[in-house]
Design a protein around this motif. Structure first.
Motif, PDB file in Angstrom:
ATOM      1  N   ASP A 203       0.920  -1.285   0.231  1.00  0.00           N
ATOM      2  CA  ASP A 203      -0.280  -0.069   0.292  1.00  0.00           C
ATOM      3  C   ASP A 203       0.971   0.982   0.164  1.00  0.00           C
ATOM      4  OD1 ASP A 203       1.110   0.620   2.131  1.00  0.00           O
ATOM      5  OD2 ASP A 203      -0.685  -0.689   3.024  1.00  0.00           O
ATOM      6  N   LEU A 204       0.400   2.141  -0.215  1.00  0.00           N
ATOM      7  CA  LEU A 204       1.139   3.696   0.192  1.00  0.00           C
ATOM      8  C   LEU A 204       1.754   3.356   1.122  1.00  0.00           C
ATOM      9  CD1 LEU A 204       0.985   6.561  -1.275  1.00  0.00           C
ATOM     10  CD2 LEU A 204      -0.829   7.631  -0.027  1.00  0.00           C
ATOM     11  N   SER A 205       1.346   3.293   2.522  1.00  0.00           N
ATOM     12  CA  SER A 205       2.373   3.068   3.421  1.00  0.00           C
ATOM     13  C   SER A 205       3.813   2.583   3.662  1.00  0.00           C
ATOM     14  CB  SER A 205       1.981   3.125   4.879  1.00  0.00           C
ATOM     15  OG  SER A 205       0.668   4.141   5.175  1.00  0.00           O
ATOM     16  N   SER A 206       4.207   1.553   2.896  1.00  0.00           N
ATOM     17  CA  SER A 206       4.283   0.773   2.505  1.00  0.00           C
ATOM     18  C   SER A 206       5.268   1.267   2.090  1.00  0.00           C
ATOM     19  CB  SER A 206       5.046  -0.771   2.355  1.00  0.00           C
ATOM     20  OG  SER A 206       3.942  -0.674   1.020  1.00  0.00           O
ATOM     21  N   PHE A 207       5.377   1.801   0.885  1.00  0.00           N
ATOM     22  CA  PHE A 207       5.721   2.382  -0.420  1.00  0.00           C
ATOM     23  C   PHE A 207       6.646   4.001   0.167  1.00  0.00           C
ATOM     24  CE2 PHE A 207       5.443   6.512  -2.142  1.00  0.00           C
ATOM     25  CZ  PHE A 207       6.689   6.377  -3.746  1.00  0.00           C
ATOM     26  N   LEU A 208       6.153   4.751   0.953  1.00  0.00           N
ATOM     27  CA  LEU A 208       6.186   6.175   1.888  1.00  0.00           C
ATOM     28  C   LEU A 208       7.899   5.691   2.761  1.00  0.00           C
ATOM     29  CD1 LEU A 208       2.896   8.019   2.392  1.00  0.00           C
ATOM     30  CD2 LEU A 208       4.482   7.806   0.626  1.00  0.00           C
ATOM     31  N   ASP A 209       7.605   4.585   3.641  1.00  0.00           N
ATOM     32  CA  ASP A 209       8.726   3.647   4.203  1.00  0.00           C
ATOM     33  C   ASP A 209      10.461   3.730   3.713  1.00  0.00           C
ATOM     34  OD1 ASP A 209       7.087   3.541   6.312  1.00  0.00           O
ATOM     35  OD2 ASP A 209       6.973   1.359   6.091  1.00  0.00           O
ATOM     36  N   ILE A 210       9.673   3.243   2.482  1.00  0.00           N
ATOM     37  CA  ILE A 210      11.502   2.973   1.697  1.00  0.00           C
ATOM     38  C   ILE A 210      11.790   4.339   0.895  1.00  0.00           C
ATOM     39  CG2 ILE A 210       9.947   2.236  -0.416  1.00  0.00           C
ATOM     40  CD1 ILE A 210      12.783   0.003  -0.404  1.00  0.00           C
ATOM     41  N   TYR A 211      10.718   4.997   0.544  1.00  0.00           N
ATOM     42  CA  TYR A 211      10.843   6.349   0.026  1.00  0.00           C
ATOM     43  C   TYR A 211      11.355   7.191   0.479  1.00  0.00           C
ATOM     44  CZ  TYR A 211       9.503  11.190  -2.021  1.00  0.00           C
ATOM     45  OH  TYR A 211       8.444  12.031  -3.074  1.00  0.00           O
ATOM     46  N   TYR A 212      11.329   7.561   1.723  1.00  0.00           N
ATOM     47  CA  TYR A 212      11.668   8.737   3.164  1.00  0.00           C
ATOM     48  C   TYR A 212      13.054   7.727   3.433  1.00  0.00           C
ATOM     49  CZ  TYR A 212       7.348  10.483   3.075  1.00  0.00           C
ATOM     50  OH  TYR A 212       6.582  11.656   2.838  1.00  0.00           O
ATOM     51  N   ALA A 213      13.636   6.889   3.689  1.00  0.00           N
ATOM     52  CA  ALA A 213      14.459   6.224   3.829  1.00  0.00           C
ATOM     53  C   ALA A 213      15.714   6.720   2.434  1.00  0.00           C
ATOM     54  CB  ALA A 213      14.469   4.984   4.340  1.00  0.00           C
ATOM     55  N   ASN A 214      15.140   6.392   1.765  1.00  0.00           N
ATOM     56  CA  ASN A 214      15.750   6.241   0.403  1.00  0.00           C
ATOM     57  C   ASN A 214      17.091   8.090   0.343  1.00  0.00           C
ATOM     58  OD1 ASN A 214      16.249   4.149  -0.315  1.00  0.00           O
ATOM     59  ND2 ASN A 214      15.059   3.964  -1.465  1.00  0.00           N
ATOM     60  N   LEU A 215      15.788   8.804   1.150  1.00  0.00           N
ATOM     61  CA  LEU A 215      16.214  10.098   0.776  1.00  0.00           C
ATOM     62  C   LEU A 215      17.596  10.537   1.391  1.00  0.00           C
ATOM     63  CD1 LEU A 215      12.605  11.509   1.231  1.00  0.00           C
ATOM     64  CD2 LEU A 215      13.997  10.847  -0.767  1.00  0.00           C
ATOM     65  N   ASP A 216      18.564   9.906   3.139  1.00  0.00           N
ATOM     66  CA  ASP A 216      18.859   9.934   3.149  1.00  0.00           C
ATOM     67  C   ASP A 216      20.698  10.962   2.404  1.00  0.00           C
ATOM     68  OD1 ASP A 216      20.559   9.998   5.942  1.00  0.00           O
ATOM     69  OD2 ASP A 216      21.332   8.221   5.780  1.00  0.00           O
ATOM     70  N   VAL A 217      20.436  10.044   1.413  1.00  0.00           N
ATOM     71  CA  VAL A 217      21.954  10.113   0.032  1.00  0.00           C
ATOM     72  C   VAL A 217      21.347  11.459   0.664  1.00  0.00           C
ATOM     73  CG1 VAL A 217      21.953   7.508  -0.248  1.00  0.00           C
ATOM     74  CG2 VAL A 217      20.729   9.274  -1.782  1.00  0.00           C
ATOM     75  N   LEU A 218      20.452  12.017   0.025  1.00  0.00           N
ATOM     76  CA  LEU A 218      20.392  13.467  -0.655  1.00  0.00           C
ATOM     77  C   LEU A 218      20.669  14.367   0.708  1.00  0.00           C
ATOM     78  CD1 LEU A 218      16.599  13.467  -2.715  1.00  0.00           C
ATOM     79  CD2 LEU A 218      19.276  13.300  -3.505  1.00  0.00           C
ATOM     80  N   ARG A 219      21.883  14.681   0.517  1.00  0.00           N
ATOM     81  CA  ARG A 219      21.836  15.877   1.977  1.00  0.00           C
ATOM     82  C   ARG A 219      22.996  17.259   0.754  1.00  0.00           C
ATOM     83  NH1 ARG A 219      25.439  11.868   5.896  1.00  0.00           N
ATOM     84  NH2 ARG A 219      24.080  10.236   6.090  1.00  0.00           N
TER      85      ARG A 219
END
Length: 339
Positions: free
Chosen positions: A52-68
């Motif tokens: 669902d959307l929530s399971s997608f958002l979990d990994i979506y936000y985690a990947n943002l860590d490389v954008l610094r």
């Protein structure tokens, strides 16, 4: 496939953070010495199976860590521009999530500046033009959204509008009405995600409480004839993302997608990608998928492309140029008879 890619397109619903490909995640992490919880891009890609959307958002936000760094956002924007060019995109109004970066301590000057840098480079090389829409996270406090709007205004951020995204269920749009009213007073356009997870009442709320110019997704509108009539009568566009809807299981499969019903009801439907790095398809892939699934003619595909042009936040002169390009594409597929 090549002919659909050649169709001139405007993309209205794409999250720049959702264009972060696994290879780029790994590359940026390696460049900055960030340790990732997976060994390579292929393993990361294998995790892109969502319930669902929530399971997608979990990994979506985690990947943002490389954008610094500013450089990271510039690279992200440039890569989208390059891929969008291959898809036939001539203009895109691109979402970004200031709060998702601000909350990690990344200065908004670096976020916005980097995106502008990357899009400028992509325009110079490929001719794809872009505008930015700053989205507020509906699962975060309204006061935080208001503070972000203030910061964007203070820094004279080059945005054309504001949006509302993230988890829809349990996070109604109405509390953001005052923030959207302030944005309107500043001359900014307004859009909002609605009717993706939640029902047609969410679409009505976005229209009536936020006075949006466009509804992002909006596919659950088909469950309420009144909402469908409202959309059609007021020519409020929907930015539909078919492959995203399938991957997030808001529809059982593409054959079950309400796209044909929306078109038949006279709703201004546009085709977009949403988060293409996660959902397996850029905007050209979405056009191809619906063309094959629903046996859409060139005339219908051209009309879908025109709908996006009528919905963009650009001067009429620029719209007319793109409309003429679409007409040329259509004419090329219907050569005059040989006498």
């Amino acid at each position: 496939m090549s002919r659909i890619r050649e169709l001139p397109k405007v993309e209205l619903h794409v999250h720049i953070e959702g264009t972060l490909e696994p290879d780029l995640v790994v590359e940026l992490a390696h460049d900055q010495g960030i340790e990732l919880p997976y060994p390579d891009a292929e393993v990361l890609r294998e995790r892109y199976v969502f319930a669902d959307l929530s399971s997608f958002l979990d990994i979506y936000y985690a990947n943002l860590d490389v954008l610094r760094r500013r450089h990271d956002f510039a690279r992200l924007a440039y890569e989208y521009g390059a891929r969008a060019h291959l898809a036939g995109v001539v203009h895109a109004e691109v979402f970004f999530d200031p709060q998702a970066h601000r909350s990690r301590g990344v200065p908004l000057h670096d976020v916005v500046g980097g995106l502008v840098d990357g899009f400028d480079d992509a325009r110079a090389e490929f001719g794809v033009t872009t505008d930015l829409i700053a989205c507020f996270l509906r699962d975060r406090p309204v006061a935080e959204a208001s503070a972000v709007l203030d910061e964007l205004v203070d820094m004279s951020a080059p945005i054309v509008g504001v949006g509302l995204d993230s988890a829809e269920i349990g996070n109604p749009a109405a509390p953001f009405a005052e923030v959207f009213a302030r944005a309107a007073a500043l001359g900014l356009r307004r859009v909002a995600h609605a009717g993706e997870e939640s029902g047609p009442e969410s679409v009505r709320e976005a229209i009536e409480e936020l006075a949006v110019h466009r509804v992002d997704h909006g596919i659950r509108s088909v469950d309420d004839p009144g909402v469908m009539a409202q959309l059609a009568a007021h020519r409020i566009p929907l930015t539909v993302c078919p492959l995203s809807n399938v991957r997030l299981r808001t529809v059982a499969d593409l054959a079950s997608h309400p796209l044909p019903h929306l078109i038949e009801a006279g709703v201004v439907v546009t085709i977009n990608s949403d988060d293409p790095a996660y959902f397996g398809g850029h905007v050209d892939d979405n056009f191809l998928a619906v063309a094959e699934q629903f046996a859409l003619t060139d005339d219908t595909l051209a009309q879908l492309a025109r709908n996006s042009v009528t919905a963009i936040f650009l001067p009429q002169e620029r719209r007319d140029t793109v409309l003429a390009q679409i007409d040329e594409w259509l004419a090329a597929g219907h050569p005059p008879p040989v006498e």
